[in-house]
Scaffold this motif. Structure first.
Motif, mmCIF file in Angstrom:
data_model
loop_
_atom_site.group_PDB
_atom_site.id
_atom_site.type_symbol
_atom_site.label_atom_id
_atom_site.label_comp_id
_atom_site.label_asym_id
_atom_site.label_seq_id
_atom_site.Cartn_x
_atom_site.Cartn_y
_atom_site.Cartn_z
ATOM 1 N N ALA A 35 74.000 85.775 101.881
ATOM 2 C CA ALA A 35 74.721 84.621 102.937
ATOM 3 C C ALA A 35 73.975 83.240 102.462
ATOM 4 O O ALA A 35 74.690 82.209 102.407
ATOM 5 N N ALA A 36 72.690 83.308 102.199
ATOM 6 C CA ALA A 36 71.966 82.019 102.073
ATOM 7 C C ALA A 36 72.319 81.734 100.523
ATOM 8 O O ALA A 36 72.717 80.273 100.585
ATOM 9 N N TYR A 37 72.599 82.354 99.722
ATOM 10 C CA TYR A 37 73.130 82.022 98.446
ATOM 11 C C TYR A 37 74.879 81.183 98.465
ATOM 12 O O TYR A 37 74.859 80.207 98.048
ATOM 13 N N GLU A 38 75.431 82.177 99.368
ATOM 14 C CA GLU A 38 76.794 81.444 99.530
ATOM 15 C C GLU A 38 76.722 80.183 100.308
ATOM 16 O O GLU A 38 77.766 79.263 99.783
ATOM 17 N N ARG A 39 75.869 80.028 101.294
ATOM 18 C CA ARG A 39 75.911 78.644 101.895
ATOM 19 C C ARG A 39 75.271 77.341 100.927
ATOM 20 O O ARG A 39 75.899 76.504 100.858
ATOM 21 N N LEU A 40 74.280 77.867 99.842
ATOM 22 C CA LEU A 40 73.914 76.881 99.083
ATOM 23 C C LEU A 40 75.043 76.534 98.130
ATOM 24 O O LEU A 40 75.171 75.093 97.688
ATOM 25 N N CYS A 41 75.973 77.425 97.640
ATOM 26 C CA CYS A 41 76.870 77.159 96.724
ATOM 27 C C CYS A 41 77.986 76.352 97.621
ATOM 28 O O CYS A 41 78.628 75.080 96.939
ATOM 29 N N TYR A 42 78.078 76.474 98.847
ATOM 30 C CA TYR A 42 79.112 75.860 99.688
ATOM 31 C C TYR A 42 78.685 74.439 99.676
ATOM 32 O O TYR A 42 79.508 73.184 99.792
ATOM 33 N N ALA A 43 77.281 74.174 99.816
ATOM 34 C CA ALA A 43 76.761 72.803 100.044
ATOM 35 C C ALA A 43 76.684 72.230 98.863
ATOM 36 O O ALA A 43 76.180 71.085 98.743
ATOM 37 N N GLY A 44 77.152 72.465 97.693
ATOM 38 C CA GLY A 44 77.004 71.891 96.523
ATOM 39 C C GLY A 44 76.015 72.070 95.567
ATOM 40 O O GLY A 44 76.097 71.480 94.439
ATOM 41 N N PHE A 45 75.072 73.232 95.657
ATOM 42 C CA PHE A 45 74.270 73.512 94.574
ATOM 43 C C PHE A 45 74.462 74.329 93.598
ATOM 44 O O PHE A 45 74.331 75.834 93.545
ATOM 45 N N THR A 46 75.462 73.912 92.823
ATOM 46 C CA THR A 46 76.160 74.786 92.001
ATOM 47 C C THR A 46 76.079 74.332 90.383
ATOM 48 O O THR A 46 76.650 75.029 89.221
ATOM 49 N N SER A 47 75.152 73.224 90.027
ATOM 50 C CA SER A 47 75.120 72.890 88.603
ATOM 51 C C SER A 47 74.737 73.987 87.699
ATOM 52 O O SER A 47 74.955 73.949 86.711
ATOM 53 N N ARG A 48 73.962 74.866 88.219
ATOM 54 C CA ARG A 48 73.470 76.126 87.277
ATOM 55 C C ARG A 48 74.054 77.336 87.447
ATOM 56 O O ARG A 48 73.501 78.316 86.925
#
Length: 222
Positions: A199-212
């Motif tokens: 769940a923490a990972y999904e929230r980070l992705c949704y928040a835009g932490f996706t460059s890697r």
């Protein structure tokens, strides 16, 4: 601005990525190349503590290291370790690897070339990539007993040492994604992921932490 929720989620991934292994003497240490010279510092410290007689530094360059480590990650690690008193005779350099799988495969080939008998290995990585590195090593070299190691520090101190909070959180998300998709692609052993970590990972992705992040296909290997 990075929200309080994003920091909390990053902290959860940080905790999960660390294996918590008890350090013990091993046949060799393998220091995985990256932007973080702390890997070389930790390798030197463990060497001086008698944890291993030989170190392999492995890594070419990547988009985050080509400017700061123009001679290659492994070579810069070697130079740093020697500055810290490690004998040149105790260091092997593998300068070609560009991902974690190649780090392990190419290091194994180099050690075999030098006739080194390896039954156990200290796997030294960035703190937030211990689990990813361990899962990869277990898949590619299962005969070895792997002991994970990294510089002991908390997330806030690590961010301060790197000087780029967004980069660190992006890399945390990327490491977590690989743990979740690469076992199906045959790149690493499966590591069960707790629901709160997912769940923490999904929230980070949704928040835009996706460059890697990478595409969820076998064609995109990293």
């Amino acid at each position: 601005m990075i929200s309080a929720q994003a920091w909390a989620d990053a902290q959860r991934l940080w905790e999960f990525q660390q294996m918590g292994h008890d350090l013990r003497p091993c046949s060799v240490a393998i220091g995985l190349g990256s932007h973080d010279l702390g890997v070389a510092d930790t390798a030197a410290d463990l060497y001086h503590r008698g944890m291993m007689p030989l170190i392999v530094f492995t890594g070419a360059t990547s988009r985050t290291t080509r400017d700061r480590m123009p001679r290659g990650e492994a070579e810069h690690y070697r130079e740093r370790a020697m500055e810290l008193g490690v004998s040149a005779d105790a260091i092997l350099v593998e300068p070609q690897a560009r991902n974690t799988g190649e780090n392990i495969r190419f290091s194994r080939a180099l050690l075999e070339e030098h006739g080194a008998a390896v039954s156990s290995a200290l796997l030294i990585s960035k703190p937030y990539e211990e689990r990813r590195a361990y899962a990869t090593a277990r898949k590619l070299w299962p005969e070895v007993v792997w002991v994970s190691a990294s510089t002991p520090m908390d997330l806030a101190d690590y961010v301060d040492s790197i000087g780029d909070a967004r980069l660190v959180i992006d890399m945390l998300a990327g490491a977590q994604q690989r743990l979740m998709i690469y076992p199906k692609q045959g790149f690493m052993i499966d590591q069960p992921v707790p629901e709160d970590v997912a769940a923490a990972y999904e929230r980070l992705c949704y928040a835009g932490f996706t460059s890697r992040l990478v595409a969820d296909t076998a064609e995109r290997k990293r």
